[in-house]
Design a protein around this motif. Structure first.
Motif, PDB file in Angstrom:
ATOM      1  N   SER A  10       0.397  -0.880  -0.433  1.00  0.00           N
ATOM      2  CA  SER A  10       0.293  -0.002   0.745  1.00  0.00           C
ATOM      3  C   SER A  10       0.841   1.012   0.086  1.00  0.00           C
ATOM      4  O   SER A  10       1.410   1.542   1.126  1.00  0.00           O
ATOM      5  CB  SER A  10      -0.671  -0.262   1.121  1.00  0.00           C
ATOM      6  N   PRO A  11       0.671   2.074  -0.977  1.00  0.00           N
ATOM      7  CA  PRO A  11       2.139   2.991  -0.919  1.00  0.00           C
ATOM      8  C   PRO A  11       0.967   4.335  -0.285  1.00  0.00           C
ATOM      9  O   PRO A  11       0.116   4.558   0.523  1.00  0.00           O
ATOM     10  CB  PRO A  11       1.674   4.000  -2.954  1.00  0.00           C
ATOM     11  N   ALA A  12       2.385   5.491   0.168  1.00  0.00           N
ATOM     12  CA  ALA A  12       2.022   6.509   1.283  1.00  0.00           C
ATOM     13  C   ALA A  12       1.421   7.678   0.751  1.00  0.00           C
ATOM     14  O   ALA A  12       1.192   7.697   0.022  1.00  0.00           O
ATOM     15  CB  ALA A  12       3.349   5.907   1.753  1.00  0.00           C
ATOM     16  N   THR A  13       0.523   7.892   1.510  1.00  0.00           N
ATOM     17  CA  THR A  13      -0.326   8.988   0.988  1.00  0.00           C
ATOM     18  C   THR A  13       0.761  10.297   1.721  1.00  0.00           C
ATOM     19  O   THR A  13       0.491  10.235   2.472  1.00  0.00           O
ATOM     20  CB  THR A  13      -1.914   9.003   0.746  1.00  0.00           C
ATOM     21  N   VAL A  14       1.209  11.126   1.198  1.00  0.00           N
ATOM     22  CA  VAL A  14       1.976  12.337   1.097  1.00  0.00           C
ATOM     23  C   VAL A  14       0.997  13.735   0.409  1.00  0.00           C
ATOM     24  O   VAL A  14       0.456  13.791   0.225  1.00  0.00           O
ATOM     25  CB  VAL A  14       3.184  12.747   0.980  1.00  0.00           C
ATOM     26  N   TRP A  44       0.532  11.617  -4.392  1.00  0.00           N
ATOM     27  CA  TRP A  44       1.011  12.510  -3.780  1.00  0.00           C
ATOM     28  C   TRP A  44      -0.641  13.458  -3.811  1.00  0.00           C
ATOM     29  O   TRP A  44      -1.663  13.520  -5.181  1.00  0.00           O
ATOM     30  CB  TRP A  44       1.581  13.530  -4.402  1.00  0.00           C
ATOM     31  N   LEU A  45      -1.195  14.482  -2.469  1.00  0.00           N
ATOM     32  CA  LEU A  45      -2.120  14.980  -2.829  1.00  0.00           C
ATOM     33  C   LEU A  45      -1.879  16.338  -2.323  1.00  0.00           C
ATOM     34  O   LEU A  45      -0.994  16.977  -1.912  1.00  0.00           O
ATOM     35  CB  LEU A  45      -3.604  14.213  -1.662  1.00  0.00           C
ATOM     36  N   GLU A  46      -2.189  17.249  -3.413  1.00  0.00           N
ATOM     37  CA  GLU A  46      -2.188  18.270  -3.576  1.00  0.00           C
ATOM     38  C   GLU A  46      -3.902  19.146  -2.994  1.00  0.00           C
ATOM     39  O   GLU A  46      -4.263  19.065  -3.169  1.00  0.00           O
ATOM     40  CB  GLU A  46      -1.659  19.122  -4.567  1.00  0.00           C
ATOM     41  N   CYS A  47      -3.300  20.050  -1.641  1.00  0.00           N
ATOM     42  CA  CYS A  47      -4.213  21.385  -1.261  1.00  0.00           C
ATOM     43  C   CYS A  47      -3.479  22.438  -0.943  1.00  0.00           C
ATOM     44  O   CYS A  47      -2.388  22.680  -0.918  1.00  0.00           O
ATOM     45  CB  CYS A  47      -4.203  20.660   0.353  1.00  0.00           C
TER      46      CYS A  47
END
Length: 143
Positions: A10-14, A44-47
């Protein structure tokens, strides 16, 4: 099961937060898709806003937040402090700081690490990998 084996499944979500696209791009570029052989691949999750960060963390599945301490109108230091006080099982937090003198603010915000701006591609992957390893070994507490 080892951390590497868990991470491969399971990839890490950053999550990376900044109102500036260039800052978000610099972080993603410096860290890369796999910061260490035993960590990753990363998703990657961008905010762009503080509200987006809180909503994403509330949904769950975020392993690490990299927050821009200079973001506007809500800085990453304030977000880190808010998450520390309001999120029972918050992700690991790293704050981007413009001045080394701001490290005390990062400590106050309860961030586990800091990265100086501009982001150094030689140190950023190591910091991210260490935080993800620590986060994976941390017990879950409910408030």
């Amino acid at each position: 099961m080892s951390f590497a084996a868990d991470n491969a499944a399971s990839p890490a979500t950053v999550l990376v937060y900044s109102h500036r696209a260039a800052t978000r791009d610099a972080v993603r570029t410096a860290v890369g898709r796999r910061p260490a052989a035993d960590v990753g691949p990363l998703t990657w999750l961008e905010c762009v806003t503080g509200d987006e960060v809180i909503a994403a963390v509330d949904r769950g599945g975020v392993d690490l937040c990299i927050l821009d301490g200079e973001a506007q109108p809500m800085g990453g230091l304030a977000l880190a402090r808010q998450m520390d006080q309001e999120v029972a099982d918050r992700p690991a937090v790293c704050v981007l700081i413009a001045r080394q003198a701001d490290r005390w603010l990062a400590h106050w915000s309860r961030a586990e690490a800091t990265l100086p701006m501009p982001v150094d591609p030689l140190t950023a992957p190591e910091v991210v990998a260490d935080l993800l390893r620590q986060h994976a070994q941390r017990p879950v507490f409910r408030r």
